[in-house]
Design a protein around this motif. Structure first.
Motif, PDB file in Angstrom:
ATOM      1  N   LYS A  27     -15.802   0.763 -58.258  1.00  0.00           N
ATOM      2  CA  LYS A  27     -15.324   1.590 -59.367  1.00  0.00           C
ATOM      3  C   LYS A  27     -14.685   0.752 -60.477  1.00  0.00           C
ATOM      4  CE  LYS A  27     -16.244   5.766 -57.777  1.00  0.00           C
ATOM      5  NZ  LYS A  27     -17.086   6.729 -58.498  1.00  0.00           N
ATOM      6  N   THR A 208      -4.301   5.406 -54.658  1.00  0.00           N
ATOM      7  CA  THR A 208      -5.117   5.412 -55.871  1.00  0.00           C
ATOM      8  C   THR A 208      -5.023   4.058 -56.569  1.00  0.00           C
ATOM      9  OG1 THR A 208      -3.257   6.306 -57.152  1.00  0.00           O
ATOM     10  CG2 THR A 208      -4.846   7.897 -56.231  1.00  0.00           C
ATOM     11  N   ASP A 209      -6.024   3.778 -57.385  1.00  0.00           N
ATOM     12  CA  ASP A 209      -6.066   2.549 -58.170  1.00  0.00           C
ATOM     13  C   ASP A 209      -5.358   2.825 -59.504  1.00  0.00           C
ATOM     14  OD1 ASP A 209      -6.602   0.239 -59.533  1.00  0.00           O
ATOM     15  OD2 ASP A 209      -8.740   0.200 -59.070  1.00  0.00           O
ATOM     16  N   ASP A 210      -4.057   2.572 -59.539  1.00  0.00           N
ATOM     17  CA  ASP A 210      -3.271   2.882 -60.735  1.00  0.00           C
ATOM     18  C   ASP A 210      -3.687   2.022 -61.926  1.00  0.00           C
ATOM     19  OD1 ASP A 210      -1.865   4.751 -59.257  1.00  0.00           O
ATOM     20  OD2 ASP A 210      -0.309   3.325 -58.666  1.00  0.00           O
ATOM     21  N   TYR A 211      -4.062   0.788 -61.674  1.00  0.00           N
ATOM     22  CA  TYR A 211      -4.454  -0.087 -62.779  1.00  0.00           C
ATOM     23  C   TYR A 211      -5.731   0.432 -63.439  1.00  0.00           C
ATOM     24  CZ  TYR A 211      -6.159  -4.152 -65.333  1.00  0.00           C
ATOM     25  OH  TYR A 211      -6.625  -4.976 -66.317  1.00  0.00           O
ATOM     26  N   ARG A 212      -6.707   0.830 -62.644  1.00  0.00           N
ATOM     27  CA  ARG A 212      -7.960   1.338 -63.210  1.00  0.00           C
ATOM     28  C   ARG A 212      -7.721   2.622 -63.999  1.00  0.00           C
ATOM     29  NH1 ARG A 212     -11.937   4.619 -60.725  1.00  0.00           N
ATOM     30  NH2 ARG A 212     -11.028   4.201 -58.681  1.00  0.00           N
ATOM     31  N   ALA A 213      -6.841   3.501 -63.487  1.00  0.00           N
ATOM     32  CA  ALA A 213      -6.536   4.742 -64.196  1.00  0.00           C
ATOM     33  C   ALA A 213      -5.866   4.457 -65.543  1.00  0.00           C
ATOM     34  CB  ALA A 213      -5.649   5.630 -63.330  1.00  0.00           C
ATOM     35  N   ALA A 214      -4.942   3.479 -65.552  1.00  0.00           N
ATOM     36  CA  ALA A 214      -4.257   3.136 -66.803  1.00  0.00           C
ATOM     37  C   ALA A 214      -5.222   2.499 -67.791  1.00  0.00           C
ATOM     38  CB  ALA A 214      -3.091   2.192 -66.511  1.00  0.00           C
ATOM     39  N   GLN A 216      -8.473   3.040 -67.933  1.00  0.00           N
ATOM     40  CA  GLN A 216      -9.349   4.094 -68.431  1.00  0.00           C
ATOM     41  C   GLN A 216      -8.641   4.923 -69.500  1.00  0.00           C
ATOM     42  OE1 GLN A 216     -12.734   4.600 -67.353  1.00  0.00           O
ATOM     43  NE2 GLN A 216     -12.601   5.719 -69.289  1.00  0.00           N
ATOM     44  N   GLU A 217      -7.337   5.112 -69.342  1.00  0.00           N
ATOM     45  CA  GLU A 217      -6.561   5.843 -70.343  1.00  0.00           C
ATOM     46  C   GLU A 217      -6.546   5.094 -71.670  1.00  0.00           C
ATOM     47  OE1 GLU A 217      -4.035   8.472 -72.338  1.00  0.00           O
ATOM     48  OE2 GLU A 217      -5.290   8.731 -70.540  1.00  0.00           O
ATOM     49  N   ASP A 220     -10.010   5.603 -73.221  1.00  0.00           N
ATOM     50  CA  ASP A 220     -10.160   6.965 -73.753  1.00  0.00           C
ATOM     51  C   ASP A 220      -9.360   7.146 -75.037  1.00  0.00           C
ATOM     52  OD1 ASP A 220     -11.751   7.508 -71.595  1.00  0.00           O
ATOM     53  OD2 ASP A 220     -10.180   8.493 -70.423  1.00  0.00           O
TER      54      ASP A 220
END
Length: 345
Positions: A27, A208-214, A216-217, A220
């Motif tokens: 991911k 969860t993968d917090d780095y990937r979520a941040a 992606q933010e 976006d």
């Protein structure tokens, strides 16, 4: 999902036609290298270091560096004569207990789906593996390479786990392994207590993968032209502790607090039974808190009664101090004795 390989599982004289699917996917957010000025993609050309010409894929061969600037070139014909097992067979070699396979050997995972009329023998092998509580050790040729693998069951599907060969596992060679370090029993007991306080059931979906979520933010926000909201600062890791026991004790209290347990207090504790688990400890702490809350009013009433008793006691003591005045009677008797001789004269 798209099948990446087709073949058969060779189980004794039984052949089970299967399709191979990748069981995992990365991911990671991937980026292209671009020119900072205009965003143009950066392209790489395959050029020869000798003649400087650009080389097409048809003119590329495999070379093995033997040192000293010498290279051995291998062609497709050289690879064709290698003793590689059939590229369309998964040969079962033996069945072993799963715990005998060191997890460090595992590499990639693939789902196997039965093909055509192979559903019944597929289900038979699956159920036999479950019933025997074993995994199958197999050999398979994937991407022109023979690989060792295991065959086991996951969620009703046969799962193929390719493995590294034993000589691909490095031997740890670190200086501290030769040092004579002694761990004191209290330190070991406290470390075990910390492990117990942090023990739970593994639920992968919780993590969860917090780095990937941040990240992606951020992407976006760039696309939508809005300002990026900075994530909350992560708590910095504590510095290395000088006192190991103090660090362990603090860690135990922190872990208990995170679980909602009451911090340990000094004093003797009794009680029989085995060692409490973290879950039972949490429940006991909750029950103790409820009992404590229920007994709180009764304690206040008892305190009032005790206070009344204490105020009554001084009054009794005061009365007791007044009563000794009656002891003056012996003095009267002594005076009577002294006057008696005068009458006799």
């Amino acid at each position: 999902m798209r099948a990446i390989w087709k073949g058969a599982v060779s189980f004794g004289l039984v052949s089970i036609g299967v399709k191979l699917y990748s069981a995992t996917e990365e991911k990671d957010i991937r980026f292209h290298q671009v020119h900072r000025e205009d965003g143009g993609r950066i392209r790489y050309k395959r050029t020869c270091s000798v003649c400087g010409e650009e080389v097409t894929y048809d003119d590329i061969a495999k070379g093995y560096d033997i040192g000293g600037g010498e290279m051995v070139i291998l062609t497709d014909e050289d690879f064709a004569d290698l003793p590689l097992t059939s590229s369309r067979a998964i040969d079962v070699l033996e069945f072993v207990p799963a715990e005998q396979v060191d997890p460090i050997l595992y590499n990639k995972a693939y789902f196997l789906e039965p093909e055509g009329a192979a559903t019944k023998p597929y289900v038979l092998l699956r159920d036999a593996l479950i019933d025997s509580e074993r995994v199958a050790i197999v050999k398979v040729a994937l991407r022109q390479r023979e690989q060792l693998a295991t065959l086991r069951v996951r969620e009703g599907v046969l799962l193929l786990n390719t493995m590294l060969w034993p000589d691909e596992i490095r031997t740890p060679d670190f200086g501290f392994l030769d040092e004579d370090l002694k761990v004191r029993p209290p330190e070991l007991a406290m470390a075990s207590s910390l492990i117990d306080s942090m023990t739970g059931e593994f639920e992968p979906d919780v993590f969860t993968d917090d780095y990937r979520a941040a990240l992606q933010e951020v992407i976006d926000a760039k696309v939508e032209g809005r300002e990026v909201v900075q994530p909350e600062e992560v708590e910095e890791a504590p510095a290395a502790a000088v006192d190991l026991m103090a660090a362990l004790k603090a860690s135990v209290e922190r872990a208990k607090a995170a679980r909602g347990e009451q911090p340990a207090r000094g004093g003797g504790g009794g009680g029989g039974g085995g060692e409490p688990t973290p879950i039972s400890s949490a429940r006991s702490a909750q029950k103790a808190a409820e009992k404590k809350a229920a007994k709180a009013p009764a304690k206040k009433t008892t305190a009032k009664k005790t206070a009344e008793k204490k105020t009554a006691e001084p009054a009794k003591k005061t009365a007791a101090k007044k009563t000794p005045a009656k002891k003056a009677e012996p003095a009267k008797k002594t005076a009577a004795r002294k006057t008696a001789p005068r009458k006799s004269a």
